[in-house]
Design a protein around this motif. Structure first.
Motif, short mmCIF file in Angstrom:
data_model
loop_
_atom_site.label_atom_id
_atom_site.label_comp_id
_atom_site.label_asym_id
_atom_site.label_seq_id
_atom_site.Cartn_x
_atom_site.Cartn_y
_atom_site.Cartn_z
N SER A 1 29.65 4.58 17.78
CA SER A 1 30.67 5.32 18.53
C SER A 1 31.03 6.39 18.63
O SER A 1 29.82 7.27 18.19
CB SER A 1 31.77 4.32 17.62
N PHE A 2 32.20 6.68 18.90
CA PHE A 2 32.31 7.97 19.36
C PHE A 2 33.63 8.14 19.45
O PHE A 2 34.28 7.66 19.75
CB PHE A 2 31.44 8.79 21.08
N ALA A 3 34.35 9.55 19.74
CA ALA A 3 35.92 9.83 19.02
C ALA A 3 36.16 11.06 19.87
O ALA A 3 35.11 12.58 19.69
CB ALA A 3 36.52 9.80 17.66
N TYR A 4 37.05 11.60 20.33
CA TYR A 4 37.53 13.01 21.23
C TYR A 4 38.79 12.91 21.83
O TYR A 4 39.56 12.09 21.52
CB TYR A 4 36.14 13.42 22.24
N TYR B 1 31.36 19.46 25.76
CA TYR B 1 30.35 19.04 27.22
C TYR B 1 31.46 20.44 28.06
O TYR B 1 32.40 21.00 28.02
CB TYR B 1 30.80 17.81 27.25
N GLN B 2 30.24 20.88 28.96
CA GLN B 2 31.07 22.03 29.62
C GLN B 2 31.27 21.32 31.00
O GLN B 2 32.57 22.27 31.76
CB GLN B 2 29.79 23.08 29.65
N PHE B 3 30.97 20.42 30.93
CA PHE B 3 31.70 19.58 32.73
C PHE B 3 32.11 17.97 32.52
O PHE B 3 31.85 17.69 31.39
CB PHE B 3 30.71 19.15 33.71
N PRO B 4 33.06 17.55 33.01
CA PRO B 4 34.13 16.36 33.16
C PRO B 4 32.85 15.67 33.34
O PRO B 4 31.58 15.97 34.41
CB PRO B 4 35.10 16.70 33.70
N GLY B 5 33.54 13.73 33.58
CA GLY B 5 32.40 13.04 34.07
C GLY B 5 32.78 11.54 33.51
O GLY B 5 32.48 11.98 32.13
N ASP B 6 31.72 10.77 34.08
CA ASP B 6 31.24 9.43 33.26
C ASP B 6 29.80 9.94 32.65
O ASP B 6 29.32 9.78 33.36
CB ASP B 6 31.29 8.36 34.04
N SER C 1 20.25 2.38 22.72
CA SER C 1 21.29 1.16 22.77
C SER C 1 21.95 2.86 23.98
O SER C 1 21.90 4.20 23.77
CB SER C 1 22.67 1.74 22.30
N THR C 2 23.34 2.68 25.48
CA THR C 2 24.02 3.32 26.06
C THR C 2 25.34 2.74 25.96
O THR C 2 25.41 2.75 26.51
CB THR C 2 22.92 3.58 27.71
N GLN C 3 25.63 3.96 26.69
CA GLN C 3 27.39 3.91 26.64
C GLN C 3 27.41 4.79 27.31
O GLN C 3 27.15 6.00 28.02
CB GLN C 3 28.30 3.78 25.12
N LEU C 4 28.82 4.34 27.80
CA LEU C 4 29.40 4.95 29.07
C LEU C 4 30.58 6.23 28.02
O LEU C 4 31.96 5.94 27.63
CB LEU C 4 30.02 4.97 30.01
N LEU C 5 30.84 7.60 28.57
CA LEU C 5 32.03 8.31 28.02
C LEU C 5 32.27 9.07 28.62
O LEU C 5 32.41 9.58 30.22
CB LEU C 5 30.78 9.57 26.88
N ASN C 6 34.12 8.39 29.34
CA ASN C 6 34.75 8.89 30.52
C ASN C 6 35.36 10.59 30.09
O ASN C 6 36.22 10.33 29.08
CB ASN C 6 35.55 7.84 30.71
N TYR C 7 34.97 11.50 30.18
CA TYR C 7 35.17 13.02 29.50
C TYR C 7 35.61 13.27 30.60
O TYR C 7 35.18 13.83 31.68
CB TYR C 7 33.98 13.72 28.96
N TYR C 8 37.35 13.14 31.02
CA TYR C 8 37.74 13.67 31.43
C TYR C 8 39.03 15.05 30.55
O TYR C 8 39.90 14.96 31.26
CB TYR C 8 38.66 13.48 33.02
N PRO C 9 39.64 15.83 29.91
CA PRO C 9 39.98 15.91 29.05
C PRO C 9 40.42 17.50 29.98
O PRO C 9 39.08 18.12 30.91
CB PRO C 9 39.49 16.67 27.89
#
Length: 753
Positions: A415-418, A461-466, A483-491
């Motif tokens: 899991s991940f949290a941000y 992360y230095q850059f946003p993205g899926d 296992s692979t999961q997608l992180l929607n990182y757009y802060p």
């Protein structure tokens, strides 16, 4: 010696010219002679000669075998007899010629070889004698590639049989061999060859390795070709016969193939056994002695060539494995899956007639599977042993031993949290599980080229993205899961940073605003307010300020998820006023005749001037006067300075032309008074080229012509003829100016006398 060599070469040349084969020698790989008593002192002899048919430029089998017969009072020593005085001779035609069959190696592929057997048969009437009859055939030479002889290409062969007095008395028939030894044997592979002979009389036979007999020599000279030293003695020469010379101590007549232990022959059975240890070609001699009631009746000499080569295996048991213990032992591992899909990679499949898989599937129960690549289900976690059998219980078989490890299952998860709105580190938590003792390794791929080996890492992360995140874990059994999961990182950036932090520039000022904030990309909405009523939307824009002043800049950033942040940079840009450069000059067209130019300042807001005229010296006066030293193009630059320190620059190209001035008078009086006695043009012609001055009278007759600008017409034809009459004459002058432009001038010259 020179004459002998010359005759030899002449004969070879003649044979080539008439299309006959050259007298080649190298080809012999063995032979043997035997006999059968037909009764009434009549005997049938059989000569077998073996040749290599893969050698280059080798002799063929003789069309006729030239046999020499000698009767000797002492065994093996025909004293007083020579090749010129045999007991008898016979020319025996080749009865048959056939290929020597290659041995059948069901599991090995030997190299390509070729051998031929030629058979010659003839009968002789030989009265009973107290002496032995020696019947012989000789031929040179052996293969040059033989390894165990010294100078094999110069060593000929003698194939002969001795008909002893004891054999004559009982009408004996000698032993004979039925097959040629295997033409190829495999190095480091066990050799078992039955070299026994057949004796029609049932006599006792004793076998041994012995030295092959020499015969003939390498001499191809036609004068000596059929002598005892020549390549083809006619007839064969009398005994005694010498033996070949082995490469001792590595090779001898009793150990013809070397090695330790050596290849041996059983004296009673004639079976040759052992394991060859060296590759190459080896001459082997075998003698079989025939005894009856303890009395030696005959001795048959046979020699042949063993070709020892590296043979490739054809049938090999092989599978797709996880670990290979040895050539024939394999390990297959499975983590959590009790069914194994085995992949059979055995070769050569064309030689595999049958195969089977046998496994212990638990409780000592053995199960057999007959598919080429079977799927086998095992009862549970544990270690299982099995075998893959190919051509079982045959000489062409092979077996693979297989160990199967069924391990507990392993599963990767995390899991991940941000903070989805404000940029910061992402915290990853491992949730993987294994049925074995424990996990041992974690391999994180954060999707941006970075990774970690920690169990629960943080990553910024230095850059946003899926961004795809992959976790790969391993346990104590070396089982692996991913296992692979997608992180929607757009802060939005936690802090907006731009460069420059402040800017002082001159009007007009083009400023590059470098947005160093992270993370942002083109999916973000960005609004710039440049403070002069203009706006922008690029991540890092360029903007030009036209007017002097102090400007406050602000930027607003909104992420694709709707998160927003903004920053105002007060008094970020200061634009200072700048002067405006400008000047005029006179004259408009300077030349070499008028090189002085007056420059007049037309700038605005300037307090200092700096002039560069394209040639030294320059000037710092507002409106300087400058004299150009030569014709040509000059780049004139004016740099003016404002009280703010800002500058402006203007440039103009000044063309100082090469000017020519030339004119024609209209009359002259060639009366010799020293005044106006000749006619020519006047002026300034420096730099002119291809000058031509011509005068004609009213009827078109040429009167004067010159290429010299200083030459003049004196009123006579070509300045040497009769005086021209008074009148009007046409004048034409042509030339090219210093820049190559054509110029033509026409006028009239009035001649007055």
């Amino acid at each position: 010696m020179k004459q002998r060599r010359m005759r030899g070469w002449l004969l070879m040349l003649m044979l080539v010219l008439v299309g006959l084969p050259l007298l080649q020698a190298g080809h012999i790989i063995g032979g043997v002679m035997s006999y059968e008593c037909l009764g009434n002192n009549r005997y049938e002899f059989t000569l077998r000669v073996y040749r290599d048919c893969n050698c280059t430029m080798c002799a063929q089998l003789d069309a006729s075998a030239e046999i020499g017969i000698y009767r000797c009072s002492s065994a093996g020593n025909c004293e007083g007899q020579s090749q010129a005085q045999p007991y008898g001779t016979v020319s025996v035609p080749l009865a048959s010629q056939s290929s020597i069959e290659e041995p059948d190696y069901p599991c090995l592929i030997p190299p390509d070889v070729c051998g031929q057997e030629g058979i010659y048969r003839f009968t002789l009437d030989l009265p009973v004698s107290s002496s032995s009859y020696f019947v012989a055939y000789q031929r040179c030479c052996r293969n040059v590639t033989i390894d165990n002889l010294i100078n094999p290409d110069a060593a000929g062969a003698t194939f002969m049989i001795e008909l002893t007095p004891a054999a004559q008395l009982v009408c004996n028939s000698s032993p004979s061999f039925g097959t040629y030894p295997p033409i190829i044997i495999c190095n480091n592979a066990p050799l078992v060859y039955d070299h026994s002979a057949i004796d029609p009389d049932g006599d006792m036979l004793v076998y041994e390795f012995c030295a092959p007999l020499l015969g003939g020599g390498p001499d191809l000279d036609p004068l000596y070709y059929n002598t005892c030293g020549g390549a083809s003695p006619i007839p064969a020469c009398p005994p005694p016969y010498n033996t070949v010379t082995f490469q001792a101590p590595n090779y001898t007549s009793t150990s013809p193939m070397g090695g330790n232990p050596t290849i041996t022959i059983d004296p009673m059975t004639g079976v040759i056994t052992g394991t060859p240890q060296f590759e190459g070609q080896f001459v082997v001699g075998v003698c079989v002695s025939e005894y009856r009631n303890g009395l030696l009746l005959s001795k048959v000499f046979r020699d042949f060539q063993f070709n020892v080569a590296s043979c490739d295996p054809t049938v090999v048991a092989d599978i797709e494995e996880d670990v290979q213990i040895s050539d024939q032992e394999f390990v297959v591992n499975s983590c959590g899956d009790y069914t194994i899909d085995f992949v059979n990679q055995s070769f050569q499949q064309a030689y595999i007639d049958n195969f089977s898989w046998v496994f212990d599937v638990g409780n000592g129960e053995m199960a057999t599977f007959n598919e080429w690549s079977p799927s086998i289900t095992f009862p549970g976690v544990g270690t299982y042993e099995g075998y893959l059998y190919l051509n079982e219980n045959t000489d062409c078989g092979d077996t693979a031993r297989i160990f199967v490890n069924i391990y507990p299952s392993i599963e990767a998860d995390f899991s991940f949290a941000y903070d989805t709105c404000v940029a910061g580190p992402v915290s990853f938590t491992d949730l993987s599980q294994t049925g074995s003792c424990c996990l041992t390794d974690w391999d994180w791929d954060f999707g941006d080229g970075q990774g970690s080996g920690l169990q629960n890492p943080d990553h910024l992360y230095q850059f946003p993205g899926d961004i795809p995140i992959t976790l790969t874990v391993q346990d104590t059994n070396d089982c692996v899961a991913s296992s692979t999961q997608l992180l929607n990182y757009y802060p939005v950036p936690a802090l907006i940073v731009i460069a420059p932090s402040e800017e002082l520039a001159c009007q007009p000022a083009e400023i590059f605003f470098n947005n160093l904030s992270s993370p942002i990309d083109t999916t973000y909405t960005i609004v710039w307010d440049f403070g002069d009523g203009q706006f922008g939307s690029d991540i890092s824009p360029f903007h030009t300020y036209e007017d002097p002043g102090i400007y406050t800049v602000s930027v607003d950033i909104t992420s694709p998820l709707g998160c927003q942040t903004d920053t105002t940079f007060n008094n970020l840009v200061t634009v200072l006023p700048s002067p405006v450069a400008g000047f005029t000059y006179a004259p408009d067209q300077p030349s070499n005749l008028f090189p002085e130019v007056q420059f007049t300042d037309a700038s605005q807001g300037a307090i200092a001037w700096n002039w560069d005229f394209g040639v030294s010296p320059g000037s710092q006066f507002p409106s300087p006067l400058f004299v150009f030293p030569d014709t040509g193009l000059y780049l004139v630059t004016q740099v003016v300075s404002h009280p703010s320190g800002c500058t402006d620059t203007v440039q103009m190209i000044i063309d100082v032309i090469p000017e020519i001035r030339y004119y024609l008078p209209n009359a002259f009086t060639p009366n010799g008074d020293g005044t106006n006695d000749t006619f020519r043009g006047k002026g300034f012609l420096e730099g002119a080229r291809e000058f031509q001055f011509r005068i004609w009278n009213r009827w078109g007759e040429p009167m004067f012509e010159t290429n010299d600008p200083l030459a003049a017409w004196n009123g006579r034809k070509n300045n040497v003829g009769q005086e021209a009459p008074p009148g009007v004459y046409l004048v034409v002058v042509t030339f090219k100016d210093p820049r190559g432009k054509p110029v033509e001038m026409k006028g009239y010259a009035t001649l007055i006398r």
